[in-house]
Scaffold this active site. Structure first.
Site, PDB file in Angstrom:
ATOM      1  N   HIS A  60      -1.734  -3.463  -3.665  1.00 58.07           N
ATOM      2  CA  HIS A  60      -1.421  -2.262  -4.458  1.00 58.07           C
ATOM      3  C   HIS A  60      -2.625  -1.896  -5.328  1.00 58.07           C
ATOM      4  O   HIS A  60      -2.867  -2.508  -6.366  1.00 58.07           O
ATOM      5  CB  HIS A  60      -0.210  -2.546  -5.343  1.00 58.07           C
ATOM      6  CG  HIS A  60       0.473  -1.310  -5.858  1.00 58.07           C
ATOM      7  ND1 HIS A  60      -0.103  -0.064  -5.816  1.00 58.07           N
ATOM      8  CD2 HIS A  60       1.703  -1.124  -6.405  1.00 58.07           C
ATOM      9  CE1 HIS A  60       0.737   0.821  -6.338  1.00 58.07           C
ATOM     10  NE2 HIS A  60       1.844   0.201  -6.702  1.00 58.07           N
ATOM     11  N   ARG A  80      -3.145   0.298  -0.724  1.00 61.25           N
ATOM     12  CA  ARG A  80      -2.667   1.601  -1.223  1.00 61.25           C
ATOM     13  C   ARG A  80      -3.570   2.064  -2.351  1.00 61.25           C
ATOM     14  O   ARG A  80      -3.883   1.297  -3.271  1.00 61.25           O
ATOM     15  CB  ARG A  80      -1.216   1.508  -1.705  1.00 61.25           C
ATOM     16  CG  ARG A  80      -0.720   2.828  -2.281  1.00 61.25           C
ATOM     17  CD  ARG A  80       0.784   2.893  -2.499  1.00 61.25           C
ATOM     18  NE  ARG A  80       1.454   3.489  -1.345  1.00 61.25           N
ATOM     19  CZ  ARG A  80       2.631   4.120  -1.402  1.00 61.25           C
ATOM     20  NH1 ARG A  80       3.293   4.209  -2.542  1.00 61.25           N
ATOM     21  NH2 ARG A  80       3.174   4.646  -0.328  1.00 61.25           N
ATOM     22  N   PRO A  85       6.634   1.042   0.071  1.00 70.85           N
ATOM     23  CA  PRO A  85       7.187   0.146  -0.945  1.00 70.85           C
ATOM     24  C   PRO A  85       7.928   0.932  -2.012  1.00 70.85           C
ATOM     25  O   PRO A  85       7.439   1.951  -2.497  1.00 70.85           O
ATOM     26  CB  PRO A  85       5.942  -0.536  -1.529  1.00 70.85           C
ATOM     27  CG  PRO A  85       4.792   0.340  -1.165  1.00 70.85           C
ATOM     28  CD  PRO A  85       5.158   1.026   0.097  1.00 70.85           C
ATOM     29  N   TYR A 102      -1.789   0.818 -11.861  1.00 67.01           N
ATOM     30  CA  TYR A 102      -1.628  -0.614 -12.076  1.00 67.01           C
ATOM     31  C   TYR A 102      -3.015  -1.271 -12.069  1.00 67.01           C
ATOM     32  O   TYR A 102      -4.032  -0.591 -11.916  1.00 67.01           O
ATOM     33  CB  TYR A 102      -0.650  -1.190 -11.052  1.00 67.01           C
ATOM     34  CG  TYR A 102       0.720  -0.557 -11.194  1.00 67.01           C
ATOM     35  CD1 TYR A 102       1.422  -0.681 -12.407  1.00 67.01           C
ATOM     36  CD2 TYR A 102       1.303   0.210 -10.186  1.00 67.01           C
ATOM     37  CE1 TYR A 102       2.659  -0.063 -12.585  1.00 67.01           C
ATOM     38  CE2 TYR A 102       2.539   0.817 -10.351  1.00 67.01           C
ATOM     39  CZ  TYR A 102       3.216   0.679 -11.553  1.00 67.01           C
ATOM     40  OH  TYR A 102       4.428   1.291 -11.742  1.00 67.01           O
ATOM     41  N   GLY A 105       9.876   7.832   1.990  1.00 65.12           N
ATOM     42  CA  GLY A 105      10.488   7.032   0.933  1.00 65.12           C
ATOM     43  C   GLY A 105      11.894   7.468   0.604  1.00 65.12           C
ATOM     44  O   GLY A 105      12.876   6.964   1.160  1.00 65.12           O
ATOM     45  N   ARG A 106      11.998   8.430  -0.298  1.00 60.12           N
ATOM     46  CA  ARG A 106      13.324   8.804  -0.806  1.00 60.12           C
ATOM     47  C   ARG A 106      14.262   9.313   0.277  1.00 60.12           C
ATOM     48  O   ARG A 106      15.477   9.114   0.196  1.00 60.12           O
ATOM     49  CB  ARG A 106      13.157   9.825  -1.935  1.00 60.12           C
ATOM     50  CG  ARG A 106      12.626   9.178  -3.219  1.00 60.12           C
ATOM     51  CD  ARG A 106      12.083  10.191  -4.185  1.00 60.12           C
ATOM     52  NE  ARG A 106      10.858  10.818  -3.659  1.00 60.12           N
ATOM     53  CZ  ARG A 106      10.186  11.776  -4.274  1.00 60.12           C
ATOM     54  NH1 ARG A 106      10.619  12.227  -5.446  1.00 60.12           N
ATOM     55  NH2 ARG A 106       9.093  12.275  -3.749  1.00 60.12           N
ATOM     56  N   HIS A 148      -1.459   3.967  -8.499  1.00 61.78           N
ATOM     57  CA  HIS A 148      -0.413   4.246  -9.499  1.00 61.78           C
ATOM     58  C   HIS A 148      -0.653   3.684 -10.900  1.00 61.78           C
ATOM     59  O   HIS A 148       0.292   3.422 -11.637  1.00 61.78           O
ATOM     60  CB  HIS A 148       0.962   3.784  -8.972  1.00 61.78           C
ATOM     61  CG  HIS A 148       1.327   4.466  -7.693  1.00 61.78           C
ATOM     62  ND1 HIS A 148       2.344   4.058  -6.866  1.00 61.78           N
ATOM     63  CD2 HIS A 148       0.787   5.548  -7.079  1.00 61.78           C
ATOM     64  CE1 HIS A 148       2.418   4.829  -5.803  1.00 61.78           C
ATOM     65  NE2 HIS A 148       1.477   5.763  -5.923  1.00 61.78           N
ATOM     66  N   GLN A 201       3.973  -5.467  -0.360  1.00 66.85           N
ATOM     67  CA  GLN A 201       2.953  -4.944  -1.270  1.00 66.85           C
ATOM     68  C   GLN A 201       2.739  -5.943  -2.405  1.00 66.85           C
ATOM     69  O   GLN A 201       3.655  -6.183  -3.199  1.00 66.85           O
ATOM     70  CB  GLN A 201       3.387  -3.590  -1.827  1.00 66.85           C
ATOM     71  CG  GLN A 201       2.298  -2.930  -2.672  1.00 66.85           C
ATOM     72  CD  GLN A 201       2.753  -1.627  -3.305  1.00 66.85           C
ATOM     73  OE1 GLN A 201       3.773  -1.597  -3.982  1.00 66.85           O
ATOM     74  NE2 GLN A 201       2.002  -0.562  -3.099  1.00 66.85           N
TER      75      GLN A 201
HETATM   76  C1  FNR Z   1       8.403   4.282  -5.489  1.00 65.67           C
HETATM   77  N1  FNR Z   1       7.038   4.266  -5.179  1.00 65.67           N
HETATM   78  C2  FNR Z   1       6.350   3.073  -5.185  1.00 65.67           C
HETATM   79  N2  FNR Z   1       5.053   3.023  -4.778  1.00 65.67           N
HETATM   80  C3  FNR Z   1       4.414   1.848  -4.644  1.00 65.67           C
HETATM   81  O1  FNR Z   1       3.254   1.832  -4.272  1.00 65.67           O
HETATM   82  N3  FNR Z   1       5.055   0.674  -4.963  1.00 65.67           N
HETATM   83  C4  FNR Z   1       6.344   0.642  -5.399  1.00 65.67           C
HETATM   84  O2  FNR Z   1       6.926  -0.430  -5.592  1.00 65.67           O
HETATM   85  C5  FNR Z   1       6.997   1.887  -5.579  1.00 65.67           C
HETATM   86  N4  FNR Z   1       8.273   1.954  -6.088  1.00 65.67           N
HETATM   87  C6  FNR Z   1       9.020   3.116  -5.949  1.00 65.67           C
HETATM   88  C7  FNR Z   1      10.397   3.112  -6.237  1.00 65.67           C
HETATM   89  C8  FNR Z   1      11.161   4.248  -6.002  1.00 65.67           C
HETATM   90  C9  FNR Z   1      12.637   4.216  -6.232  1.00 65.67           C
HETATM   91  C10 FNR Z   1      10.528   5.418  -5.525  1.00 65.67           C
HETATM   92  C11 FNR Z   1      11.341   6.668  -5.253  1.00 65.67           C
HETATM   93  C12 FNR Z   1       9.178   5.444  -5.306  1.00 65.67           C
HETATM   94  C13 FNR Z   1       6.407   5.446  -4.544  1.00 65.67           C
HETATM   95  C14 FNR Z   1       6.793   5.523  -3.081  1.00 65.67           C
HETATM   96  O3  FNR Z   1       6.244   4.445  -2.332  1.00 65.67           O
HETATM   97  C15 FNR Z   1       6.335   6.856  -2.436  1.00 65.67           C
HETATM   98  O4  FNR Z   1       4.939   6.892  -2.487  1.00 65.67           O
HETATM   99  C16 FNR Z   1       6.922   8.054  -3.166  1.00 65.67           C
HETATM  100  O5  FNR Z   1       8.325   7.909  -3.313  1.00 65.67           O
HETATM  101  C17 FNR Z   1       6.628   9.366  -2.435  1.00 65.67           C
HETATM  102  O6  FNR Z   1       7.232   9.380  -1.163  1.00 65.67           O
HETATM  103  P1  FNR Z   1       8.636  10.151  -0.885  1.00 65.67           P
HETATM  104  O7  FNR Z   1       9.712   9.445  -1.642  1.00 65.67           O
HETATM  105  O8  FNR Z   1       8.460  11.563  -1.349  1.00 65.67           O
HETATM  106  O9  FNR Z   1       8.819  10.035   0.604  1.00 65.67           O
END
Ligand code: FNR
Length: 363
Positions: free
Chosen positions: A181, A234, A24, A186, A327-328, A184, A102
């Site tokens: 969720h 999560r 997510p 929340y 993710g990214r 993080h 999520q």
């Molecule tokens: C996130 N992440 C995140 N996690 C989550 O649990 N719910 C969410 O809505 C979000 N939103 C979110 C937005 C953006 C733009 C990013 C980059 C990240 C965290 C994401 O799910 C993931 O755990 C992290 O980005 C780490 O993974 P990567 O990006 O290193 O592969």
């Protein structure tokens, strides 16, 4: 060659075509503050499915208006939101991927400006500027954010009901799975962590009491879902802070979640302490996922700087995790799964038929 990353995985009645999934990721692209997805969301989720992901998990979606991080968040507290999400579900399915959502409540970290909101990103939106009173387990603020109101027991019941109502709408929208969720910093994580929960009632104190809100939500949502639909949670496996959640606590909690019918835990970390020291690096959260998998005997997904095909393959091949969330790197390259399949010499790379010509040696 058959690579573990591209072997299907089955959770309850759902079989997903591979183990490269999209976690997510909030887009903050709702236009009217109404929680309804826009064309951006359709493009965003469709692009990963078209790029070969096994499954995509829709970003943190508020179960109530007060549960949103910002006014630009998705919501799932009414039928208009459900119907628009249904269009995303249909698109993703037509491209061969599975889709989950999520469900979230941002608790004391709600009512903030997104990066493209009308104020300083990540700061509280005042009530008089169209923000709202935030809530939490206790009246303890996160960093410089506004002080939350401690939820009373009746309001806690309302939160549980809101998760159930959103889960029902997610099923109606055609979602294949639900993720709660609990990470993080929340609301659910705020209850789990001693850093943010100083309650003295049945929701505070012991680990069992701090987990009560999450387990109530899990039980109530599980009862609402079709028997064959997977339920994910999560978690932030550690707060990376003294006095906060530690990996041992999360292993214990994951065991309870398994007993309560959760099918996979999605292991992230951090987010509940502004002072946390996080040792960020390639695959930095994977050992936490492995500890939970081994300690609690529950399938896990690993996430966090897993950016390379071979790195991802090694995680599933050596049993460190069951699913890899990217993710990214998927934002940088929505065809990451196709690229990974080709790099790993997988026989049937998930390339949509009209694009196959682009991947042939000769035209
Ligand atoms: C996130 N992440 C995140 N996690 C989550 O649990 N719910 C969410 O809505 C979000 N939103 C979110 C937005 C953006 C733009 C990013 C980059 C990240 C965290 C994401 O799910 C993931 O755990 C992290 O980005 C780490 O993974 P990567 O990006 O290193 O592969």
């Amino acid at each position: 060659m058959s690579r573990t990353l591209f072997q299907p995985i089955t959770l309850r009645d759902l079989t997903v075509r591979n183990r490269v999934w999209v976690p997510p990721m909030c887009q903050y692209m709702v236009e009217k503050g109404d929680g309804v997805p826009t064309p951006w969301h359709l493009m965003h989720y469709g692009s990963f499915a078209r790029g070969g992901a096994g499954a995509v998990i829709v970003e943190a979606t508020g179960v109530t208006p007060e549960g949103r991080i910002s006014p630009q968040d998705l919501g799932l507290w009414n039928d208009a939101q459900r119907d628009a999400l249904g269009g995303i579900v249909d698109l993703v399915h037509s491209l061969g991927a599975a889709i989950g959502i999520q469900l979230a409540h941002a608790g004391r970290k709600a009512s903030t400006y997104s990066e493209w909101g009308n104020g300083a990103p990540g700061t509280s939106i005042a009530v008089e500027d169209d923000g709202w009173q935030t809530v939490g387990p206790s009246a303890t603020a996160f960093g410089d954010l506004a002080e939350p109101l401690a939820l009373d027991e009746a309001a806690i019941d309302g939160v549980v009901e809101a998760f159930v109502a959103s889960a029902r709408r997610a099923v109606e929208a055609g979602m294949d799975m639900i993720e709660i969720h609990g990470a993080h910093g929340y609301l659910i994580h705020e209850f789990l962590s001693p850093l943010s929960n100083s309650r003295t009632d049945q929701y505070g104190g012991s680990a069992e009491n701090r987990a009560r809100l999450l387990l109530r939500i899990v039980d109530a949502v599980r009862a609402e879902l079709p028997e064959g639909m997977p339920l994910l949670v999560r978690l932030s496996a550690t707060d990376w802070a003294e006095g906060g959640v530690q990996i041992e606590d999360t292993v214990q909690l994951a065991g309870w979640l398994r007993e309560h019918g959760v099918d996979m835990v999605d292991i992230s970390s951090g987010g509940n302490s502004p002072d946390a020291l996080i040792p960020v690096g390639p695959g930095y959260q994977t050992p936490l996922a492995t500890a939970v998998k081994q300690g609690a005997g529950i399938p896990v997904s690993a996430v966090g700087m897993i950016d390379e095909p071979r790195q991802a393959e090694q995680i599933t091949a050596t049993g460190l995790a069951d699913v890899v969330l990217v993710g990214r790197e998927f934002l940088r390259d929505p065809s990451f799964a196709i690229r990974a399949a080709l790099a790993l010499n997988v026989q049937d790379a998930p390339i949509p038929a009209p694009y196959r010509r682009a991947y042939r040696q000769r035209v």
